[in-house]
Design a protein around this motif. Structure first.
Motif, short mmCIF file in Angstrom:
data_model
loop_
_atom_site.label_atom_id
_atom_site.label_comp_id
_atom_site.label_asym_id
_atom_site.label_seq_id
_atom_site.Cartn_x
_atom_site.Cartn_y
_atom_site.Cartn_z
N LYS A 1 -14.27 -42.45 11.13
CA LYS A 1 -15.25 -41.43 11.51
C LYS A 1 -16.09 -41.04 10.30
O LYS A 1 -17.31 -40.87 10.39
CB LYS A 1 -14.54 -40.22 12.07
N ASP A 2 -15.44 -40.94 9.09
CA ASP A 2 -16.19 -40.60 7.88
C ASP A 2 -17.23 -41.68 7.53
O ASP A 2 -18.38 -41.38 7.19
CB ASP A 2 -15.22 -40.42 6.70
N GLU A 3 -16.79 -42.94 7.62
CA GLU A 3 -17.72 -44.04 7.30
C GLU A 3 -18.86 -44.10 8.29
O GLU A 3 -20.02 -44.34 7.93
CB GLU A 3 -16.96 -45.38 7.29
N LEU B 1 -9.63 -41.22 11.11
CA LEU B 1 -10.40 -40.25 10.33
C LEU B 1 -11.32 -40.95 9.33
O LEU B 1 -12.49 -40.58 9.16
CB LEU B 1 -9.43 -39.32 9.59
N GLN B 2 -10.79 -42.04 8.68
CA GLN B 2 -11.62 -42.79 7.72
C GLN B 2 -12.82 -43.44 8.42
O GLN B 2 -13.94 -43.44 7.91
CB GLN B 2 -10.78 -43.85 7.00
N LEU C 1 -20.11 -41.62 9.91
CA LEU C 1 -20.98 -40.50 9.62
C LEU C 1 -21.89 -40.81 8.43
O LEU C 1 -23.10 -40.52 8.45
CB LEU C 1 -20.13 -39.26 9.35
N LYS C 2 -21.27 -41.45 7.38
CA LYS C 2 -22.08 -41.82 6.21
C LYS C 2 -23.15 -42.85 6.59
O LYS C 2 -24.30 -42.75 6.13
CB LYS C 2 -21.18 -42.42 5.13
#
Length: 509
Positions: free
Chosen positions: A59-61, A56-57, A63-64
């Motif tokens: 995927k967040d990075e 999940l982390q 995306l950023k």
């Protein structure tokens, strides 16, 4: 049967014990296995949860990062758009500028054509005018240039000669006035007697019979004396006198004293000759040391090495053109001290250099080289300062003079040698010097006649005016003076006078 029954019971009990232990161990192993499976399942569950969290982390990075890249891309696209607008504007401006340059180039080409036409016309007119000038002047451009340069050079040389003569006359008038005052003051303050002492080589005899006793039976005495003394004894027809000949003045003095002693004593034989020579040798060496010390004292120079004083005292028995060299050295030291004091130079250095300037003359009979360089090397070896060593070495310009004291010593040396009565030379040397002066002058191109006058202290040179102009006459005088300095030896100084006379002659008919 009872013992067997007890044994069987024991065996049965052991069997039951072993079976129970086995099942107990198996049960424990099973329990342990189940606990390990539970731990493994818990670890797997924890790992799966952690992996899900990391996913999940990530995927967040991602995306950023994607959002930041899109933002940067949008910014870059905006900048590129603005740059394209600027380039388009710049290109438009350059197109307008190129159009203006093309218009200007066309205008310049038109003007260049007009200028070329006008230049051709000017060159044509210049050629016509030059041809007309050459026709009128009846000479080419090269000939006219040559005439103009010759006239200009002649005028310039005349102006140069006039200016040089004017400057030299002013400098000579002022310099000679001051020099006369300074030299006259120095000579008056020193006020030494004329040095006319000459080391004699003639021994007087009481009578002619003494010549026979000096020669001895079959020449035994004279041979013994010559061999022991290192001299030649000349017994000729001179009445009541014999001559002693030797290049070494000290050895000649020892021989003169010894022979005079033998003549007074009357005992002349080889054994006694050697004894007298040894005694006189010691006495002369003692006199030499005393003479060196006395000369240093009279000149006011202290602190000289004993070896220098010993060698310097030998100058008492050496002369130059009839002038005693030890007295000359003291006189030069006094003159140099007076001149140095008047000019504000170092008096002590001037006195020391002047006193020792001819030190090499006491050594040059046994050493190769000029007396200036020999004396400088000997003084350097015995602790004399470099400034004084340079004065000794340079007083005849064999090396460059490095101080004003060196020039002062040279002037004092010339004053001492040039004053009336200080030096003299025999007739043969005098006539030879006159011939040499005239030969040197006649060796230069343009010299018509030359005359050595004033007892050889001046040479007058008459030149052909068509070969030597005023500037060349000045240069000729300097060249001849320099050649005389380099090739001749003479006391004092020699004046060189170049006379250029132009005569205009015509006849009335």
């Amino acid at each position: 049967m009872e013992p067997f029954g007890w044994i069987i019971a024991v065996i049965a009990a052991l069997g039951v014990g072993f079976a129970g232990g086995y099942f107990l161990k198996r049960y424990r192993n099973e329990v342990a296995r189940q606990e390990q499976q539970l731990k493994a399942q818990s670890i797997i569950l924890a790992a799966q949860e952690q992996a899900h969290t990391i996913e999940l982390q990530a995927k967040d990075e991602a995306l950023k990062a994607q959002q930041a890249a899109e933002t940067e891309l949008t910014h870059r696209r905006a900048e590129l758009s603005r740059e394209d607008d600027r380039l388009l504007k710049r290109r438009t401006e350059l197109d307008h500028r190129m159009e203006r340059l093309e218009l200007r180039e066309q205008t310049i080409n038109k003007r260049q054509g007009a200028l070329d036409k006008r230049t051709n016309d000017v060159e044509k007119m210049y050629s016509q005018q030059m041809a007309e000038l050459q026709r009128i002047a009846q000479m080419t451009v090269a000939e006219a240039r040559t005439v103009l340069l010759a006239d200009t050079e002649k005028g310039a040389r005349a102006d140069m000669a006039r200016i040089i003569r004017q400057i030299e006359a002013e400098a000579r008038e002022e310099g000679e006035t001051k020099a006369r005052e300074l030299i006259a003051d120095a000579i008056q303050r020193v006020a030494s007697d004329h040095v006319a002492e000459v080391t004699t080589s003639v021994v007087p005899l009481p009578n002619e019979e003494m010549k026979g006793r000096i020669v001895g039976r079959n020449g035994r005495n004279i041979r013994a004396f010559e061999q022991a003394a290192g001299v030649d004894v000349i017994v000729d027809d001179t009445p009541e006198a014999v001559t002693i000949s030797c290049f070494d003045p000290v050895r000649r003095e020892v021989a003169r004293r010894s022979l005079a002693h033998l003549i007074l004593d009357g005992r002349i034989h080889p054994a006694y000759i050697e004894k007298v020579l040894a005694d006189e040798q010691r006495q002369v060496e003692h006199d030499i040391i005393e003479a060196g010390e006395q000369a240093a004292f009279e000149a006011g120079v202290a602190g000289l090495h004993p070896e220098i004083l010993k060698v310097f005292g030998r100058l008492k028995y050496r002369t130059s053109y009839g002038q005693n060299q030890l007295g000359h050295a003291v006189e030069v030291a006094r003159l140099a001290a007076v001149i140095a004091a008047e000019l504000g130079a170092d008096v002590e250095v001037s006195k020391s250099g002047a006193l020792l300037h001819d030190l090499g003359k006491a050594l040059d009979h046994n050493t190769e080289g000029t007396h200036a360089m020999i004396g400088a090397e000997f003084a350097k070896r015995h602790g004399i300062s470099p400034k004084v060593v340079n004065i000794i070495a340079s007083h005849h310009h064999e090396v460059e003079q490095e101080s004003v004291e060196a020039v002062i010593v040279e002037a004092a040396d010339a004053i001492s040698g040039a004053r009336p009565g200080a030096r003299r030379e025999d007739l043969e040397q005098y006539i030879k010097r006159l011939h040499s002066l005239e030969e040197i002058a006649n060796s230069y191109k343009g010299v018509s006649q030359s005359y050595a006058i004033q007892a050889g202290r001046e040479v007058r040179i008459i030149v052909r005016p068509e070969d030597i102009d005023d500037l060349a006459a000045t240069q000729l005088a300097r060249d001849i003076a320099k050649k005389i300095e380099e090739t001749m030896q003479y006391p004092g100084q020699i004046k060189v006078t170049v006379i250029r006379e132009t005569r205009a002659i015509d006849y009335a008919k």
